[in-house]
Design a protein around this motif. Structure first.
Motif, short mmCIF file in Angstrom:
data_model
loop_
_atom_site.label_atom_id
_atom_site.label_comp_id
_atom_site.label_asym_id
_atom_site.label_seq_id
_atom_site.Cartn_x
_atom_site.Cartn_y
_atom_site.Cartn_z
N GLU A 130 0.04 13.02 -12.46
CA GLU A 130 1.14 12.05 -12.54
C GLU A 130 0.73 10.78 -13.30
OE1 GLU A 130 4.24 12.42 -11.49
OE2 GLU A 130 3.80 14.48 -10.86
N ARG A 131 -0.54 10.42 -13.22
CA ARG A 131 -0.98 9.16 -13.81
C ARG A 131 -1.34 9.26 -15.28
NH1 ARG A 131 -5.82 6.82 -10.46
NH2 ARG A 131 -5.70 5.32 -12.19
N ILE A 132 -1.87 10.41 -15.71
CA ILE A 132 -2.37 10.53 -17.08
C ILE A 132 -1.21 10.43 -18.07
CG2 ILE A 132 -3.46 12.08 -18.75
CD1 ILE A 132 -5.14 13.19 -16.47
N PRO A 133 -1.26 9.46 -18.99
CA PRO A 133 -0.18 9.32 -19.98
C PRO A 133 -0.35 10.29 -21.14
CG PRO A 133 -1.81 7.60 -20.31
CD PRO A 133 -2.28 8.40 -19.11
N ARG A 134 0.65 10.30 -22.02
CA ARG A 134 0.59 11.13 -23.22
C ARG A 134 0.94 10.29 -24.43
NH1 ARG A 134 0.58 16.74 -22.78
NH2 ARG A 134 0.46 17.49 -20.62
N LEU A 135 0.34 10.66 -25.56
CA LEU A 135 0.62 9.98 -26.82
C LEU A 135 1.22 10.99 -27.79
CD1 LEU A 135 0.40 7.50 -28.67
CD2 LEU A 135 -1.88 8.31 -29.32
N ARG A 136 2.47 10.72 -28.20
CA ARG A 136 3.17 11.59 -29.14
C ARG A 136 3.16 10.91 -30.52
NH1 ARG A 136 8.30 11.81 -27.08
NH2 ARG A 136 7.73 13.51 -25.68
N VAL A 137 2.51 11.56 -31.50
CA VAL A 137 2.38 10.99 -32.84
C VAL A 137 3.20 11.83 -33.82
CG1 VAL A 137 0.77 10.37 -34.68
CG2 VAL A 137 0.05 10.17 -32.29
#
Length: 310
Positions: A130-137
């Protein structure tokens, strides 16, 4: 994969079982004592890690837990490593360790602390998911397989976004024919951060042929001028000596040959000067169209970037 607890307990037993018949009971006791010392040292390191963790000395606590795990790799040491990594902010690494602990099958009759450690690991894994974010490039135009690097590590583009630890990160894109891009982006916990990168084509050089040709002509002209000039001086010296002696070498043909060498030398030096002028002028015009060093800053929600050529 970490060895299971049964494997750890079986090691000294197997060692004792393989002792030759002549082995004494003292040797078996020595093996058991060595194993107990290892477990005791690991326990002391875990206790030290607990104390350091409570005092918020997370880096030191992590080192203590990791040393304990090197001695005795069991769920009770591994979960402390994962817990501390999560507290430091290395969520992705902590999640991988917690998932590995939780996925290991419990062995019949294993100690209750091992079972409890697996439950803690499963809960930590769910929390970190739940905590780990994601980076969409997104990169435009599509560079066709150009590598995307995050903090120097190459990663694959994903429509869902790349799992990443929260905090500041450097994003780099290098594609043939485009100016390299390097941007800094902040990624908060529990969110999907989108970063749009627009690639700029590299400036095309139109003056390169003139620059290269001009300096090549200049070099060739200089070589001809020097060579013909040296030959002219030699011929002129021989001609003057022949004329002083009043012999056959002092003739009109000899004078014409020497003058031809002098004319050739002058033409060579003239080409050298002209070629250098053309090459230098083309180089100056090229520099005015495309500076050797250019930097542009880009700003956006949650990130600041720089792009250019150096």
């Amino acid at each position: 994969m970490h060895p299971g607890p049964r494997t750890l307990w079986m090691i000294p037993c197997l060692f004792v079982a393989t002792l030759p018949p002549s082995a004494t009971a003292a040797q078996a006791d020595s093996v058991a004592a060595l194993d107990e010392r290892t477990r005791s040292e690991a326990r002391e390191l875990v206790y030290l890690g607990d104390e350091l963790f409570a005092r918020k000395k997370l880096a030191e606590a992590l080192r203590a837990y990791q040393r304990a795990e090197q001695l005795v790799a069991v769920p009770t040491t591994s979960i402390e490593v994962a817990k501390t990594l999560a507290a430091i902010g290395r969520l992705s690494e902590a999640r991988d360790i917690a998932a590995a602990i939780a996925s290991e099958h419990a062995t019949p009759g294993e100690p209750w602390p091992f079972t409890q450690a697996r439950r803690r690991a499963d809960a930590l894994r769910a929390e970190l998911d739940e905590r780990i974010p994601r980076l969409r490039v997104t990169i435009t135009p599509d560079p066709g397989g150009a590598p995307l690097k995050i903090d120097g590590q190459e990663v694959a583009l994903s429509a869902e976004g790349v799992p990443i630890d929260p905090g500041n990160h450097w994003i780099e894109v290098e594609a043939d024919g485009y100016v390299a891009v390097r941007q800094r982006v902040y990624v908060p916990e529990k969110e999907v951060t989108t970063l749009d990168i627009a690639l700029t084509p590299e400036p095309r050089s139109g003056g390169a042929p003139w620059i290269l040709g001009g300096f090549l002509v200049s070099g060739a002209g200089l070589a001809v001028g020097i060579g013909a000039g040296a030959a002219y001086l030699s011929e002129r010296s021989d001609l003057e000596a022949a004329c002083r002696r009043r012999d056959a070498g002092c003739s009109g043909d000899a004078r014409a040959g020497a003058n031809a060498l002098g004319w050739t030398s002058n033409v060579g030096f003239g080409l050298a000067v002209a070629g250098a002028a053309v090459g230098g002028l083309a180089l100056g015009l090229e520099g005015s169209r495309a500076p050797a060093s250019s930097v542009a800053w880009t700003l956006g929600p949650g990130y600041i970037g720089v792009r250019g050529t150096l």
